[in-house]
Design a protein around this motif. Structure first.
Motif, PDB file in Angstrom:
ATOM      1  N   ASP A   1      13.021 -12.845   7.648  1.00  0.00           N
ATOM      2  CA  ASP A   1      13.872 -13.305   6.555  1.00  0.00           C
ATOM      3  C   ASP A   1      13.265 -14.559   5.968  1.00  0.00           C
ATOM      4  O   ASP A   1      12.152 -14.958   6.332  1.00  0.00           O
ATOM      5  N   ILE A   2      14.009 -15.219   5.075  1.00  0.00           N
ATOM      6  CA  ILE A   2      13.457 -16.382   4.381  1.00  0.00           C
ATOM      7  C   ILE A   2      13.238 -17.564   5.319  1.00  0.00           C
ATOM      8  O   ILE A   2      12.484 -18.486   5.020  1.00  0.00           O
ATOM      9  N   GLU A   3      13.852 -17.547   6.505  1.00  0.00           N
ATOM     10  CA  GLU A   3      13.685 -18.616   7.484  1.00  0.00           C
ATOM     11  C   GLU A   3      12.530 -18.348   8.447  1.00  0.00           C
ATOM     12  O   GLU A   3      12.247 -19.165   9.321  1.00  0.00           O
ATOM     13  N   GLY A   4      11.887 -17.193   8.312  1.00  0.00           N
ATOM     14  CA  GLY A   4      10.794 -16.867   9.214  1.00  0.00           C
ATOM     15  C   GLY A   4      11.251 -16.228  10.505  1.00  0.00           C
ATOM     16  O   GLY A   4      10.480 -16.145  11.468  1.00  0.00           O
ATOM     17  N   THR A   5      12.484 -15.749  10.513  1.00  0.00           N
ATOM     18  CA  THR A   5      13.009 -15.075  11.697  1.00  0.00           C
ATOM     19  C   THR A   5      12.750 -13.578  11.573  1.00  0.00           C
ATOM     20  O   THR A   5      12.989 -12.979  10.506  1.00  0.00           O
TER      21      THR A   5
ATOM     22  N   PRO B   1       0.510 -16.981   8.882  1.00  0.00           N
ATOM     23  CA  PRO B   1       0.446 -16.750   7.432  1.00  0.00           C
ATOM     24  C   PRO B   1       1.805 -16.537   6.786  1.00  0.00           C
ATOM     25  O   PRO B   1       1.971 -16.809   5.586  1.00  0.00           O
ATOM     26  N   ILE B   2       2.788 -16.059   7.552  1.00  0.00           N
ATOM     27  CA  ILE B   2       4.117 -15.857   6.972  1.00  0.00           C
ATOM     28  C   ILE B   2       4.691 -17.172   6.473  1.00  0.00           C
ATOM     29  O   ILE B   2       5.361 -17.221   5.415  1.00  0.00           O
ATOM     30  N   ARG B   3       4.458 -18.267   7.192  1.00  0.00           N
ATOM     31  CA  ARG B   3       4.978 -19.573   6.769  1.00  0.00           C
ATOM     32  C   ARG B   3       4.389 -19.975   5.422  1.00  0.00           C
ATOM     33  O   ARG B   3       5.104 -20.462   4.538  1.00  0.00           O
ATOM     34  N   LEU B   4       3.100 -19.770   5.256  1.00  0.00           N
ATOM     35  CA  LEU B   4       2.472 -20.112   3.981  1.00  0.00           C
ATOM     36  C   LEU B   4       2.960 -19.183   2.870  1.00  0.00           C
ATOM     37  O   LEU B   4       3.180 -19.628   1.732  1.00  0.00           O
ATOM     38  N   ALA B   5       3.148 -17.912   3.179  1.00  0.00           N
ATOM     39  CA  ALA B   5       3.628 -16.974   2.164  1.00  0.00           C
ATOM     40  C   ALA B   5       5.013 -17.358   1.667  1.00  0.00           C
ATOM     41  O   ALA B   5       5.323 -17.253   0.471  1.00  0.00           O
ATOM     42  N   LEU B   6       5.877 -17.819   2.591  1.00  0.00           N
ATOM     43  CA  LEU B   6       7.226 -18.245   2.199  1.00  0.00           C
ATOM     44  C   LEU B   6       7.191 -19.564   1.450  1.00  0.00           C
ATOM     45  O   LEU B   6       7.901 -19.756   0.452  1.00  0.00           O
ATOM     46  N   GLU B   7       6.378 -20.518   1.914  1.00  0.00           N
ATOM     47  CA  GLU B   7       6.354 -21.851   1.301  1.00  0.00           C
ATOM     48  C   GLU B   7       5.681 -21.825  -0.076  1.00  0.00           C
ATOM     49  O   GLU B   7       6.129 -22.502  -1.009  1.00  0.00           O
TER      50      GLU B   7
ATOM     51  N   PRO C   1       5.184 -12.489   0.424  1.00  0.00           N
ATOM     52  CA  PRO C   1       6.635 -12.671   0.292  1.00  0.00           C
ATOM     53  C   PRO C   1       7.304 -11.386  -0.197  1.00  0.00           C
ATOM     54  O   PRO C   1       6.692 -10.581  -0.914  1.00  0.00           O
ATOM     55  N   ILE C   2       8.575 -11.196   0.197  1.00  0.00           N
ATOM     56  CA  ILE C   2       9.388 -10.065  -0.256  1.00  0.00           C
ATOM     57  C   ILE C   2      10.369 -10.588  -1.300  1.00  0.00           C
ATOM     58  O   ILE C   2      11.054 -11.595  -1.068  1.00  0.00           O
ATOM     59  N   ARG C   3      10.453  -9.927  -2.436  1.00  0.00           N
ATOM     60  CA  ARG C   3      11.328 -10.383  -3.519  1.00  0.00           C
ATOM     61  C   ARG C   3      12.370  -9.312  -3.819  1.00  0.00           C
ATOM     62  O   ARG C   3      12.120  -8.117  -3.660  1.00  0.00           O
ATOM     63  N   ASP C   4      13.535  -9.796  -4.290  1.00  0.00           N
ATOM     64  CA  ASP C   4      14.558  -8.850  -4.730  1.00  0.00           C
ATOM     65  C   ASP C   4      14.322  -8.500  -6.189  1.00  0.00           C
ATOM     66  O   ASP C   4      13.338  -8.937  -6.806  1.00  0.00           O
ATOM     67  N   SER C   5      15.235  -7.727  -6.773  1.00  0.00           N
ATOM     68  CA  SER C   5      15.058  -7.283  -8.156  1.00  0.00           C
ATOM     69  C   SER C   5      15.056  -8.434  -9.146  1.00  0.00           C
ATOM     70  O   SER C   5      14.531  -8.315 -10.247  1.00  0.00           O
ATOM     71  N   GLY C   6      15.604  -9.567  -8.745  1.00  0.00           N
ATOM     72  CA  GLY C   6      15.606 -10.732  -9.635  1.00  0.00           C
ATOM     73  C   GLY C   6      14.397 -11.621  -9.446  1.00  0.00           C
ATOM     74  O   GLY C   6      14.304 -12.678 -10.074  1.00  0.00           O
ATOM     75  N   GLY C   7      13.505 -11.230  -8.556  1.00  0.00           N
ATOM     76  CA  GLY C   7      12.309 -12.020  -8.325  1.00  0.00           C
ATOM     77  C   GLY C   7      12.498 -13.116  -7.292  1.00  0.00           C
ATOM     78  O   GLY C   7      11.582 -13.914  -7.066  1.00  0.00           O
ATOM     79  N   ASN C   8      13.633 -13.171  -6.657  1.00  0.00           N
ATOM     80  CA  ASN C   8      13.891 -14.209  -5.652  1.00  0.00           C
ATOM     81  C   ASN C   8      13.329 -13.776  -4.301  1.00  0.00           C
ATOM     82  O   ASN C   8      13.449 -12.618  -3.894  1.00  0.00           O
ATOM     83  N   ILE C   9      12.719 -14.714  -3.594  1.00  0.00           N
ATOM     84  CA  ILE C   9      12.138 -14.427  -2.284  1.00  0.00           C
ATOM     85  C   ILE C   9      13.261 -14.284  -1.265  1.00  0.00           C
ATOM     86  O   ILE C   9      14.118 -15.156  -1.124  1.00  0.00           O
ATOM     87  N   THR C  10      13.240 -13.167  -0.541  1.00  0.00           N
ATOM     88  CA  THR C  10      14.262 -12.905   0.473  1.00  0.00           C
ATOM     89  C   THR C  10      13.671 -12.841   1.874  1.00  0.00           C
ATOM     90  O   THR C  10      14.399 -12.722   2.857  1.00  0.00           O
ATOM     91  N   GLY C  11      12.369 -12.915   1.978  1.00  0.00           N
ATOM     92  CA  GLY C  11      11.719 -12.862   3.278  1.00  0.00           C
ATOM     93  C   GLY C  11      10.231 -12.671   3.088  1.00  0.00           C
ATOM     94  O   GLY C  11       9.669 -12.916   2.008  1.00  0.00           O
ATOM     95  N   ALA C  12       9.558 -12.244   4.154  1.00  0.00           N
ATOM     96  CA  ALA C  12       8.117 -12.032   4.087  1.00  0.00           C
ATOM     97  C   ALA C  12       7.737 -10.923   5.057  1.00  0.00           C
ATOM     98  O   ALA C  12       8.506 -10.559   5.956  1.00  0.00           O
ATOM     99  N   ILE C  13       6.555 -10.389   4.880  1.00  0.00           N
ATOM    100  CA  ILE C  13       6.049  -9.329   5.745  1.00  0.00           C
ATOM    101  C   ILE C  13       4.585  -9.601   6.028  1.00  0.00           C
ATOM    102  O   ILE C  13       3.853 -10.087   5.157  1.00  0.00           O
ATOM    103  N   ILE C  14       4.155  -9.346   7.231  1.00  0.00           N
ATOM    104  CA  ILE C  14       2.760  -9.501   7.602  1.00  0.00           C
ATOM    105  C   ILE C  14       2.267  -8.192   8.174  1.00  0.00           C
ATOM    106  O   ILE C  14       2.953  -7.535   8.959  1.00  0.00           O
ATOM    107  N   VAL C  15       1.084  -7.808   7.731  1.00  0.00           N
ATOM    108  CA  VAL C  15       0.440  -6.585   8.201  1.00  0.00           C
ATOM    109  C   VAL C  15      -0.899  -6.988   8.800  1.00  0.00           C
ATOM    110  O   VAL C  15      -1.695  -7.671   8.148  1.00  0.00           O
ATOM    111  N   PHE C  16      -1.150  -6.594  10.036  1.00  0.00           N
ATOM    112  CA  PHE C  16      -2.399  -6.983  10.683  1.00  0.00           C
ATOM    113  C   PHE C  16      -2.865  -5.864  11.598  1.00  0.00           C
ATOM    114  O   PHE C  16      -2.108  -4.955  11.944  1.00  0.00           O
ATOM    115  N   HIS C  17      -4.134  -5.928  11.981  1.00  0.00           N
ATOM    116  CA  HIS C  17      -4.675  -4.911  12.865  1.00  0.00           C
ATOM    117  C   HIS C  17      -5.781  -5.500  13.717  1.00  0.00           C
ATOM    118  O   HIS C  17      -6.348  -6.559  13.409  1.00  0.00           O
TER     119      HIS C  17
END
Length: 823
Positions: A281-285, A327-333, A362-378
């Motif tokens: 979520d937007i808090e990094g949880t 990286p999630i912290r930087l993506a949110l900030e 970052p993950i955005r809603d339909s209004g463009g507001n950040i609601t969280g983030a996602i990280i993909v790694f391998h």
């Protein structure tokens, strides 16, 4: 020349008159308007009209074999010539003959004596009318294509919904072509439910336009979804028609239907892909973790959800083992996509370490507001090891393991920068294996590869540890020598390279002698940047090859200037061939006994920029080197044949000789090219003589014998050009079907002052007599030459004594003069 730049330069005008004087005057008057063709009677006019498809025919009415009126009727009754504009020219006066002429299909009427200014203007006006008609036809066709190609059905209906227009000419939409739909009601043309819906929506609308979505089924197929727009056409407050457009939106409808399914597939995909995925979520949880992320972190989803991402993902630098920012912290900030730090390592709960890479977003809603983030790694542990190997492969040649161009450029750039600070020099030696293509084609590519490796090995053994030897092409190497103090050192290296390669190579148990050509360019003496220094090395290497190969050559400004001139000439030559601007000059062949014209040789002349002509000694060798000699020779052959036909019709038959280069002769379709040139010009085969060189015949003797036999069977003569300058072997001469020997001008020119040349000419004359071959001597410049050749028994010659090569118009004047002298 064109009278006006609005007249098409491909215009053809056919003049028909049984009086040559009239034809000559009309040709002079109308020459600026297009290409002029002349016929002296009705039958000839009909034949030429069929062949040429002229734009305009100026037709005399009173002719002995067939009247102009009959010629006009025949042209107008033939679909191939019906559109030709015909202007009657006659000495008859009066309205009756003019009415008759126009009634028979003429577009204009000119009376004799002709006012040529008026005649020229009338012809020009008819040409402009034709051009306007063509333009209108083209515009109509383009509009038709435009309406046909748009992916929209466009129809127009009158106030009663009866079809007036449809762009569906092939019946793609409803299986009814535009022609069949015309005058049908909308209920007949469209599926009934669709037609009723269109009328209903239109009538219910108070506006001038209505738009709605609908659907229909055709022939039991799946439903088609369409967006329909109807615009009312209003005149005097009344609806007089409807413009209807229909767009297929089936794919959009289906896409929306797929959206829900896509969301479900996405969920399944995230749980099934080979990459680890963690969402917060937007808090990094953590709010989501897929099975791969569970395995790599050692956390189960039920335990990880609700935990800060840093606790689940233990990231650190693989070298220093210092804690890394997730990286999630930087993506949110910073509200952006963030790549994982280089050299990043993930340590699981069990202590297992994985080299990982990828990114967070970052993950955005339909209004463009950040609601969280996602990280993909391998896990890239194996890829890291592989990348080390791949890096080597990316910078080295696969065959020789030498540096390739990429690594070479890096080292050259570094060496030049260092030399700028230390005031030293950097040398580049471009090394090219001589005749490698021949070796490759003869022995095969596997032997060629083995030779390349052996050459690379030998050169590598001769250079110091600070030098770089790179493979930059199939058979090209570049040797980079940094920190040069004296140019003599470079010379020693170049000499050493040529010497070490000159020793025999062993391939397949056999020894082969190989040589190299080396071009040397020095920084900063020859160039200030790496691109130029390598180009200059190439220029120098090209000079080394021109000077005989198996040597080295240093760059100079003169070399570059020569190369630029060559490139410019090649570009000009290509443009000349592409625009068919090459000109044909003609040098007469004279019977030495009485000075009679017995033939003519066609010679290529290339117009130079700014006027004049480029010397054949410059552009012919270049054409041969670039293989442009093939299309060049074909154009000369075609043009010369057409000119010879013109002389046959206007003056008399003149045997024509055309030079054939070795590259032309070796073409698989050479004979077909010659045959097509004869057929295209209607030149009789016995009037054509092809001049070939000894080199062309010796490339493939069996093929040459076959070609010469075919040409002979077709009645085409063959001359051996420049005899005595090539192989000069009687054994090969007996193999080939020859008709003519040409004594090279180098022997004729000095035969009066050089006994050796005189004896050669004498021998060739005797040889020709013994083999029953015709003989032509080139390069005759004095009466002394004529007397000596006649005394030896040479019957025919050509040279500046008789005439230099002449452009077409001057040669035709020469031909006319010769014709008058013979009368």
């Amino acid at each position: 020349m064109l009278l006006s730049n609005r007249i098409d330069d491909t215009t053809r005008i056919l003049l028909v008159d049984d009086e040559p004087a009239n034809l000559m005057m009309l040709e002079e008057a109308l020459g600026e308007l297009g290409t002029i063709y002349c016929a002296s009677n009705g039958n000839e006019a009909l034949s030429m009209a069929m062949e040429l498809s002229p734009d305009i025919v100026l037709l005399d009415i009173d002719m002995p074999d067939m009247s102009g009126l009959e010629v006009c009727q025949r042209l107008k009754n033939d679909a191939r010539t019906v559109n030709i504009s015909i202007i009657f020219v006659t000495s008859y006066q009066g309205d009756e003959i003019e009415v008759t002429s126009l009634a028979n299909g003429g577009v204009d009427f000119i009376t004799k004596p002709i006012n040529f200014n008026t005649c020229r203007l009338r012809v020009k006006n008819q040409l402009l009318i034709q051009q306007h008609a063509k333009s209108l036809k083209q515009a109509k066709e383009e509009l038709h294509r435009l309406v046909t190609q748009v992916p929209v059905q466009i129809t127009y209906w009158d106030a009663n919904w009866v079809n007036q227009f449809c762009n569906d000419y092939s019946g793609t939409w409803f299986g009814i072509t535009a022609a069949d739909m015309s005058a049908q009601s909308i209920s007949e043309a469209f599926p009934v439910p669709l037609g009723e819906e269109i009328i209903r929506f239109t009538e219910q609308s108070d506006g001038l336009a209505v738009q709605f979505d609908s659907s229909y089924c055709k022939n039991g197929q799946a439903p088609k979804y369409v967006q329909i727009s109807v615009s009312k056409s209003i005149q005097e407050d009344e609806v007089v028609g409807y413009l209807l457009t229909m767009v297929d939106i089936t794919s959009i409808k289906l896409a929306k239907a797929e959206l829900f399914n896509e969301k479900e597939r996405l969920r399944i995909t995230l749980n099934s892909i080979g990459d680890a995925v963690i969402a917060t979520d937007i808090e990094g949880t953590i709010t989501f973790i897929n099975p791969i992320a569970e395995r790599m972190t050692g956390w189960h989803a039920r335990d990880a959800i609700g935990i800060p991402v840093e606790e689940v993902m233990n990231l650190m630098d693989a070298s220093t083992h210092q804690k890394s920012l997730n990286p999630i912290r930087l993506a949110l900030e910073e509200a952006r996509i963030v790549g994982m730090a280089m050299n990043c390592q993930l340590v699981s709960q069990a202590g297992d370490a994985y080299r990982v890479e990828d990114s967070a977003a970052p993950i955005r809603d339909s209004g463009g507001n950040i609601t969280g983030a996602i990280i993909v790694f391998h896990d890239v542990s194996e890829a890291i090891a592989m990348s080390v190997k791949m890096s080597h492969l990316a910078n080295h040649d696969q065959l020789t393991d030498l540096p390739n161009r990429i690594l070479l450029h890096d080292r050259l750039e570094y060496a030049c920068k260092l030399a700028s600070y230390t005031s030293k020099k950097v040398a580049t030696l471009l090394i090219d294996i001589d005749h490698f293509k021949f070796i490759n084609d003869t022995l095969g590519h596997s032997f060629g590869d083995r030779l390349i490796k052996q050459v690379a090995g030998r050169i590598s053994q001769t250079i110091g540890p600070n030098c770089t030897l790179a493979r930059v092409g199939g058979d090209e190497f570049l040797l980079l020598v940094p920190n040069v103090i004296q140019l003599e050192d470079i010379q020693a290296i170049a000499c050493n390279v040529t010497n070490v390669i000159s020793r025999p190579f062993t391939l397949g148990g056999n020894e082969y002698n190989v040589s190299v050509s080396v071009g040397v360019s020095v920084f900063p003496d020859d160039a200030k940047d790496q691109e130029t220094i390598m180009r200059h090395a190439d220029v120098a290497m090209y000079r080394a090859k021109k000077e005989g190969r198996n040597r080295y050559c240093f760059f100079s400004d003169e070399l570059e200037h020569q190369l630029m001139q060559r490139h410019h000439l090649e570009k000009q030559l290509r443009e000349t061939i592409a625009t068919r601007s090459i000109e044909v000059f003609y040098q007469p062949k004279i019977r030495l006994a009485d000075g009679a014209l017995v033939g003519v040789e066609a010679l290529a002349r290339m117009p130079a920029e700014g006027g004049g002509y480029v010397s054949p000694l410059e552009f012919i060798p270049l054409a041969e080197e670039t293989n442009l000699i093939v299309p060049l020779g074909q154009q000369i052959l075609e043009k010369a044949c057409c000119h010879a036909v013109r002389w046959k019709e206007l003056y008399r038959e003149v045997p024509l000789s055309v030079n054939v280069a070795s590259a032309q002769f070796s073409e698989s379709d050479f004979v077909q090219t010659v045959v097509e040139a004869l057929e295209g010009s209607s030149l009789p085969a016995h009037l054509l003589e092809l001049e070939v060189t000894e080199t062309a015949l010796m490339d493939d003797t069996e093929k040459a014998q076959s070609i010469l036999s075919i040409l002979s069977d077709k009645g085409i003569k063959v001359a051996l050009d420049d005899f005595g300058t090539g192989y000069s072997s009687l054994s090969y001469l007996k193999k080939f079907k020859m008709d003519v020997l040409k004594i090279d001008q180098s022997f004729v020119r000095d035969m009066l002052t050089d006994n050796s040349d005189y004896d050669i000419v004498k021998t060739v004359v005797s040889l020709a007599e013994s083999m029953a071959l015709d003989l032509v001597a080139e390069g005759i410049e004095t009466e002394g030459h004529v007397q000596a050749l006649v005394a030896l028994g040479c019957p025919v010659g050509q040279g500046y004594l008789f005439s230099k090569p002449l452009p077409l118009d001057e040669f035709e004047k020469y031909l006319q003069k010769k014709l008058e002298e013979s009368l």
